[in-house]
Design a protein around this motif. Sequence first.
Motif, short mmCIF file in Angstrom:
data_model
loop_
_atom_site.label_atom_id
_atom_site.label_comp_id
_atom_site.label_asym_id
_atom_site.label_seq_id
_atom_site.Cartn_x
_atom_site.Cartn_y
_atom_site.Cartn_z
N PRO A 87 52.56 53.69 49.06
CA PRO A 87 53.76 52.95 48.66
C PRO A 87 54.19 53.32 47.25
CG PRO A 87 51.85 51.55 48.46
CD PRO A 87 51.39 52.83 49.09
N THR A 88 55.46 53.17 46.98
CA THR A 88 55.97 53.35 45.63
C THR A 88 55.89 52.00 44.91
OG1 THR A 88 58.23 52.78 46.27
CG2 THR A 88 57.60 55.12 46.41
N VAL A 89 56.09 52.03 43.62
CA VAL A 89 56.12 50.78 42.87
C VAL A 89 57.25 49.90 43.40
CG1 VAL A 89 56.51 49.75 40.60
CG2 VAL A 89 55.07 51.77 40.80
N ASP A 96 58.39 49.82 46.50
CA ASP A 96 57.92 49.22 47.76
C ASP A 96 57.07 47.98 47.48
OD1 ASP A 96 59.05 51.22 49.40
OD2 ASP A 96 57.23 52.44 49.32
N LEU A 97 56.14 48.11 46.53
CA LEU A 97 55.26 46.99 46.21
C LEU A 97 56.04 45.82 45.61
CD1 LEU A 97 52.21 48.93 44.77
CD2 LEU A 97 52.37 47.78 46.99
N CYS A 98 57.04 46.11 44.80
CA CYS A 98 57.87 45.04 44.21
C CYS A 98 58.61 44.27 45.30
CB CYS A 98 58.86 45.63 43.21
SG CYS A 98 58.12 46.24 41.71
N ILE A 99 59.16 45.00 46.26
CA ILE A 99 59.89 44.36 47.36
C ILE A 99 58.95 43.49 48.19
CG2 ILE A 99 61.05 44.84 49.56
CD1 ILE A 99 62.29 47.32 48.11
N LYS A 100 57.78 44.00 48.49
CA LYS A 100 56.85 43.28 49.36
C LYS A 100 56.13 42.12 48.68
CE LYS A 100 56.11 47.12 52.49
NZ LYS A 100 57.09 46.62 53.42
N THR A 101 56.01 42.16 47.35
CA THR A 101 55.32 41.08 46.64
C THR A 101 56.25 40.14 45.89
OG1 THR A 101 55.05 42.41 44.65
CG2 THR A 101 53.27 42.51 46.29
N GLY A 102 57.49 40.56 45.67
CA GLY A 102 58.42 39.73 44.92
C GLY A 102 58.20 39.80 43.41
N ARG A 103 57.44 40.77 42.96
CA ARG A 103 57.15 40.93 41.53
C ARG A 103 58.12 41.92 40.89
NH1 ARG A 103 52.15 38.63 39.44
NH2 ARG A 103 51.43 37.34 41.15
N SER A 104 58.22 41.86 39.59
CA SER A 104 59.05 42.82 38.85
C SER A 104 58.29 44.13 38.69
CB SER A 104 59.39 42.26 37.47
OG SER A 104 58.22 42.21 36.67
N TYR A 123 46.84 56.04 39.94
CA TYR A 123 48.29 56.08 39.92
C TYR A 123 48.71 57.09 38.86
CZ TYR A 123 53.13 54.56 39.34
OH TYR A 123 54.49 54.52 39.25
N ASP A 124 49.46 58.10 39.30
CA ASP A 124 49.86 59.17 38.39
C ASP A 124 51.32 59.06 37.96
OD1 ASP A 124 51.26 59.92 40.65
OD2 ASP A 124 50.23 61.83 40.91
N GLY A 125 51.93 57.93 38.18
CA GLY A 125 53.33 57.75 37.83
C GLY A 125 54.25 57.87 39.04
N GLN A 126 53.72 58.41 40.13
CA GLN A 126 54.51 58.54 41.35
C GLN A 126 53.74 58.09 42.59
OE1 GLN A 126 55.89 62.56 41.65
NE2 GLN A 126 57.56 62.20 40.22
N GLU A 127 52.49 58.46 42.67
CA GLU A 127 51.72 58.21 43.88
C GLU A 127 50.53 57.30 43.60
OE1 GLU A 127 50.22 60.83 47.62
OE2 GLU A 127 49.87 61.67 45.65
N ILE A 128 50.36 56.31 44.48
CA ILE A 128 49.23 55.40 44.40
C ILE A 128 48.23 55.84 45.45
CG2 ILE A 128 48.46 53.02 44.70
CD1 ILE A 128 51.41 52.22 43.96
N VAL A 129 47.01 56.14 45.03
CA VAL A 129 45.97 56.64 45.94
C VAL A 129 44.75 55.75 45.84
CG1 VAL A 129 44.52 58.61 46.52
CG2 VAL A 129 46.82 58.99 45.63
N LEU A 130 44.28 55.26 46.99
CA LEU A 130 43.07 54.45 47.01
C LEU A 130 41.86 55.35 46.79
CD1 LEU A 130 43.86 52.20 50.07
CD2 LEU A 130 43.89 51.52 47.68
N LYS A 131 40.87 54.84 46.09
CA LYS A 131 39.64 55.60 45.82
C LYS A 131 38.79 55.66 47.09
CE LYS A 131 39.82 56.22 41.28
NZ LYS A 131 39.00 56.84 40.32
N GLU A 132 38.08 56.75 47.24
CA GLU A 132 37.25 56.99 48.42
C GLU A 132 36.19 55.91 48.61
OE1 GLU A 132 36.20 58.94 51.84
OE2 GLU A 132 37.85 59.52 50.53
N HIS A 133 35.53 55.49 47.53
CA HIS A 133 34.46 54.49 47.67
C HIS A 133 34.98 53.17 48.18
CE1 HIS A 133 35.25 51.85 44.20
NE2 HIS A 133 35.78 52.93 43.65
#
Length: 71
Positions: free
Chosen positions: A24-26, A28-36, A55-65
């Motif tokens: 998701p993009t930031v 997307d997360l704002c829309i789904k959570t209602g946060r700024s 998070y590298d400024g564009q992509e959010i990646v979950l850690k393997e562990h």
Amino acid sequence: MLSHIERKVLRITLNMAITRKGSPTVRDLCIKTGRSPKSMLAVIRELEQKNYLTYDGQEIVLKEHFLQHLY
């Protein structure tokens, strides 16, 4: 221990990664959570510090562990 919003962001990120093969993009997360965007970036930074995702400024990646603990 994770806060409610941190758990919610992780759930959204995982579900979006599974269902549409992307992260998701930031926005997307704002829309789904209602946060700024500013508030969402603070949550993302906190999850980065707790080593759940990157998070590298564009992509959010979950850690393997984190993903290994789900299955």
